[in-house]
Design an enzyme around this catalytic site. Structure first.
Site, PDB file in Angstrom:
ATOM      1  N   CYS A  41      44.315  50.750  47.747  1.00 45.05           N
ATOM      2  CA  CYS A  41      45.356  50.046  48.505  1.00 45.05           C
ATOM      3  C   CYS A  41      45.611  50.610  49.897  1.00 45.05           C
ATOM      4  CB  CYS A  41      46.643  50.035  47.705  1.00 45.05           C
ATOM      5  SG  CYS A  41      46.465  49.270  46.074  1.00 45.05           S
ATOM      6  N   HIS A  90      51.926  46.827  52.481  1.00 47.69           N
ATOM      7  CA  HIS A  90      51.042  46.564  51.355  1.00 47.69           C
ATOM      8  C   HIS A  90      51.751  45.630  50.386  1.00 47.69           C
ATOM      9  CE1 HIS A  90      48.522  46.932  47.931  1.00 47.69           C
ATOM     10  NE2 HIS A  90      49.290  47.803  47.284  1.00 47.69           N
ATOM     11  N   ASN A 141      48.557  41.164  44.485  1.00 48.37           N
ATOM     12  CA  ASN A 141      48.214  42.436  45.127  1.00 48.37           C
ATOM     13  C   ASN A 141      46.694  42.486  45.250  1.00 48.37           C
ATOM     14  OD1 ASN A 141      47.580  45.077  45.761  1.00 48.37           O
ATOM     15  ND2 ASN A 141      48.948  46.000  44.256  1.00 48.37           N
TER      16      ASN A 141
END
Length: 344
Positions: free
Chosen positions: A123, A264, A294
């Site tokens: 990430c 994020h 995500n």
């Protein structure tokens, strides 16, 4: 590591082109509810995801990286042979060896580009790859660097029987072209950090040299990502706002001056919390978690790419990017959006 981009190098650097790609296959919350103990209401409320994109069985990392890269190059209005370096941030490559970036180079026809892959907690990879690209341009070593970040999370990373992880994620990827600019604009600062004492907060326990895959564990849930969701929340809501404050201050700006903050896309509630901590309205952020989930290392740049594509980001806009993930690793970057004529 903290870096302020200034005239000590040979050049300044900015984002000349950006693009993203998500697979066509859409999986809704109701689709997941048919297979695991969950509901559309629970996922929408607790995480903020409504749909996510899942790669077809014929799509590997190199395929989706190629699609995003083509769009970034088109947006930058440069040819593949003008790329000097390709950086691919990923978790799950096409093969363990050779690096997937080599194949992307071939697919693009970027015959003059060197390549390498990086792996930094998935990430956080968007900011890490962008920071590395910036330094290669700033030093004068490269004129144009293609930085790619993302994964096919659905194939080897996510356990689709585990409600604690599978509801969050989707597949996607983003690419940026970082190029020379003629004056002090563009990417102005970045910060990269790691807390290795939290190594096991987000982890894939089985599959590396520590615990190889064997006949006995091949079907274990520990082959896939395991998260301590409470620890992740505490981490993300602490470092998220702080890194925005840090990179903005390093660049000599105030948080109140920011036009956009792109976090994020881990959880819509984390984003709301972080914007509230910064004292900024939700109108100063842009989100894609609702329709893509995500997307790991893609999420920050994918979200920025869509904001650019829709015309929301304007020349001169002050933007802070903030990414965080396994490691625990996090990174932030401050930039001012450049006009086409700023590049040399």
């Amino acid at each position: 590591m903290e870096v302020k981009i200034n005239g000590n190098g040979t050049y300044f650097a900015g984002i000349k082109g950006i693009g993203h790609y998500v697979p066509e296959n859409i999986v809704t919350n109701d689709d997941l509810a048919k297979k695991i103990n969950t509901t559309n209401e629970w996922i929408s409320t607790k995480i903020g995801v409504k749909t996510r994109r899942i790669a077809s069985e014929h799509e590997a990392l190199s395929d989706i990286a190629y699609e995003a890269s083509k769009r970034a190059l088109a947006n930058a209005k440069i040819k593949p042979e003008e790329i000097d370096l390709i950086i691919l941030s990923r978790l799950d490559p096409d093969h363990l060896d050779p690096p997937t970036s080599c194949l992307v180079q071939s697919l693009l026809g970027a015959k003059n580009a060197a390549t390498f892959d990086i792996a930094i907690g998935g990430c956080a990879g968007s900011v890490y790859s962008l920071a590395i690209a910036t330094d290669f341009v700033k030093s004068g070593a490269c004129r144009n660097v293609l930085a790619i970040s993302g994964d096919v999370n659905s194939r080897n990373i996510i356990d689709w029987s585990d409600r604690q992880t599978c509801c969050f994620f989707g597949d996607g990827i983003a690419a940026t072209v970082v190029s020379r600019i003629k004056e002090d604009k563009g990417i102005k600062s970045y910060q990269l950090k790691v807390d290795g004492s939290k190594y096991d907060v987000i982890i894939m326990p089985i599959g590396g040299s520590r615990t190889p895959i064997t006949e006995k564990n091949v079907n274990s849930r520990e082959r896939y990502v395991v998260m301590n969701n409470r620890e992740v929340w505490n981490f993300a809501t602490t470092v998220g706002p702080q890194i925005v404050k840090d990179v903005t201050a390093i660049a000599g700006k105030e948080v109140s001056e920011l036009d956009w903050v792109i976090f994020h896309q881990a959880n819509k509630n984390i984003i709301r919390n972080n914007m509230n901590t910064l004292g900024l309205p939700m109108e100063k952020t842009y989100t894609t978690i609702e329709k893509y989930g995500n997307t790991g290392g893609a999420s920050v740049l994918l979200t920025l790419s869509e904001a650019v594509e829709t015309g929301l980001v304007k020349t001169g806009d002050k933007i802070a990017l903030a990414a965080f993930g396994a490691g625990l690793a996090w990174g932030g970057l401050y930039l001012e959006w450049c006009a086409e004529e700023d590049f040399i």
